[in-house]
Design a protein around this motif. Structure first.
Motif: not given
Lengths: 313, 249
Positions: A50-73
């Motif tokens: 819903k953000l103004d000016g954003v063309a597309k959202v990429l959504h990645a789901e995974s257990d190891h992304l829950e806390k967005r630790l550096a290695e997974a990101m």
């Protein structure tokens, strides 16, 4: 030109710092995509769409992304980096943690904590704790940038971007999440609050922060502290405003019993209006304050609470 | 366990820096230089690990001009065992520093590299994370508590909302935050002893690393100045001004 903004969020909601990073991304020109990486992060991805000016959202789901630790990101962002000329994220502790890994693997310099975009390859960033501002021009093909959230306007809603689900490859090297202790508070977050009231060494002890909290509750303000107050153990470290803590730029900043060391000023001098309450009229904080009150804080702060009551708070 | 501790020589944290009138940088002439405070915390943490019997050897490495040797000596006087000085008079950006350190790591094979979260001169906060990525190692940044845990480390990290605890397997990168420890002062006998500890001299070319900067500095300027405002006489006057003059409440 295609720009990727990596969202800061807690899965359930989008952090406002993301809105500032989108504004910085817009200044670069081109299509803006927002990456929302997490676990059960659907609500955050929807907010990003819903953000103004954003063309597309990429959504990645995974257990190891829950806390967005550096290695997974790192692994995730590298898997999509090819399609972008610039990658931005807010300079929160989350962004500061993972972003340099991405820059290193792309063999580009990270442009840290930018406060202004001059052009698609030229940026302003603070050095020496904000005591000097450096304008740099990047010669790298891809720009990897962290954005100081307080210096950019926050984009509003109004967009309706599509949300595309993308794969989340498993990271090679990996740290493991054990636990966290987050400060619980009904007050607004320090970094995004419109009003901040901070206490310093002059508070004397942690219990005395109660008088500040009463004012904060009246104004719907966040409570902060100087490094001296944190080091003395009055309040937890995540209250700290300053060079080594959080950088804030609210509409109104009230410094109570804070002398105004350079280290503290670096974290709040961009506030719109600064109020200082200190009994030492020579305190350096008065040199940056719009309104200074030389008074004993233990009288002045309860009085402030009462006066606010009289004007409808 | 061997620990590698990179250290940086920077303007002393008590010095108020001044921007040069020609806007080419900050004035470093006759300014007191010291070890970056976050690097001091890293050296201290390594020494504490050695004192606890967790580590056997501490190697301090610095990349910079001839005077960076003094910074290595400071680390040696605090308790590091030996030093490596990679000499260069050029500005070395975090990416180039990380590349040189990655080569040092290849030669030295430490199980832990502990370094400051950021240098207080350019405030990039990137070198440790970049080194971790180049080596393919896990990282624990902004550490406020470090504990040896099995074959790795349990690290408490300072994050925006509070504290986070993670585990990293060894070898790993840890970057220090302010509250990890309070660095010791070197005693006079230790300062004397440090003079006899060995420092290896190297250059970036020895490691085959291109240190050409990627960022061109166009100018360095003073931040916008804030003028002092007015003193108010009473809390009532303060509230009145905030409401009717500034309009922020």
């Amino acid at each position: 030109m295609a720009v990727l903004v990596i969202a800061e969020h807690d899965n359930a909601s989008l952090n406002d710092a993301t809105r500032a990073a989108v504004t910085a991304g817009k200044a670069l020109g081109g299509d803006i995509h927002v990456l929302v990486a997490g676990k059960n992060a659907g609500p955050a991805a929807e907010a990003a769409s819903k953000l103004d000016g954003v063309a597309k959202v990429l959504h990645a789901e995974s257990d190891h992304l829950e806390k967005r630790l550096a290695e997974a990101m790192e692994t995730l962002v590298l898997s999509i980096a090819d399609g972008y000329d610039a990658i931005l994220t807010p300079a929160t502790t989350g962004g500061k943690n993972f972003m340099p890994r991405i820059a290193a693997k792309l063999d580009v310099a990270q442009i840290s904590d930018i406060t202004a975009v001059e052009s698609a390859d030229t940026f302003v960033r603070p050095i020496y704790a904000g005591n000097a501002m450096m304008t740099v021009k990047s010669s790298d093909a891809k720009k990897v940038i962290t954005v100081r959230p307080t210096t950019f306007e926050k984009v509003g809603d109004g967009g309706s971007a599509s949300v595309e689900t993308i794969d989340a490859p498993a990271p090679a090297a990996s740290s493991q999440f054990v636990g966290e202790e987050l400060s619980k508070s009904d007050r607004p977050e320090l970094a995004s609050a419109k009003i901040v009231i901070s206490g310093g060494r002059g508070m004397g002890n942690g219990e005395n922060f109660a008088i500040i909290e009463k004012v904060a509750d009246k104004l719907n303000a966040a409570v902060g502290a100087s490094r001296a107050a944190v080091d003395a153990g009055f309040v937890p470290n995540d209250y700290q405003v300053g060079q080594t803590g959080k950088v804030v730029a609210p509409e109104l900043y009230i410094a109570v019993g804070i002398s105004g060391a350079i280290q503290h000023l670096a974290g709040m001098k961009d506030s719109k209006v600064i109020v200082a309450i200190n009994k030492d009229e020579e305190a350096p904080i008065f040199s940056v304050a719009d309104y200074g009150l030389v008074a004993d804080l233990f009288t002045a702060v309860p009085e402030l609470e009462a006066e606010l009551g009289k004007v409808g708070y | 366990m061997k620990i590698l501790v990179p250290v940086k020589r920077v303007v002393d944290y008590n010095v108020k820096v001044r921007v040069k009138p020609d806007q080419t940088g900050v004035d470093l002439a006759n300014v007191k230089m010291s070890m970056n405070p976050f690097c001091e915390i890293a050296v201290e943490e390594a020494i504490r690990m050695k004192e606890k019997g967790v580590a056997e050897e501490i190697v301090a490495v610095s990349i910079g001009p001839a005077q960076a040797q003094e910074t290595i000596r400071t680390a040696l006087a605090m308790g590091a065992d030996r030093g490596i000085h990679v000499t260069t008079d050029q500005t070395v950006e975090p990416l180039a520093v990380a590349k040189i350190l990655a080569k040092v790591v290849e030669e030295e094979s430490p199980e832990l590299v502990i370094l400051g979260k950021q240098a207080i001169d350019d405030d990039s906060n990137a070198t440790g994370q970049m080194l971790a990525a180049l080596l393919g190692w896990p990282q624990a940044t902004f550490a406020s508590e470090v504990e040896k845990d099995g074959d790795g480390f349990k690290v408490t990290r300072e994050i925006d909302g509070g504290l986070q605890t993670i585990k990293v397997s060894s070898p790993a990168i840890i970057t220090t935050d302010l509250r990890l420890n309070e660095p010791r002062y070197a005693s006079l006998p230790n300062i004397m002893k440090a003079k006899r500890k060995p420092i290896d001299a190297k250059t970036p070319e020895d490691f085959g690393v291109d240190i050409a900067p990627r960022l061109e500095v166009l100018k360095v300027t003073e931040p916008p100045k804030r003028e002092a405002g007015v003193k108010v006489e009473s809390v009532a006057e303060l509230v009145d001004k905030l409401k009717n003059e500034a309009g922020v409440i």
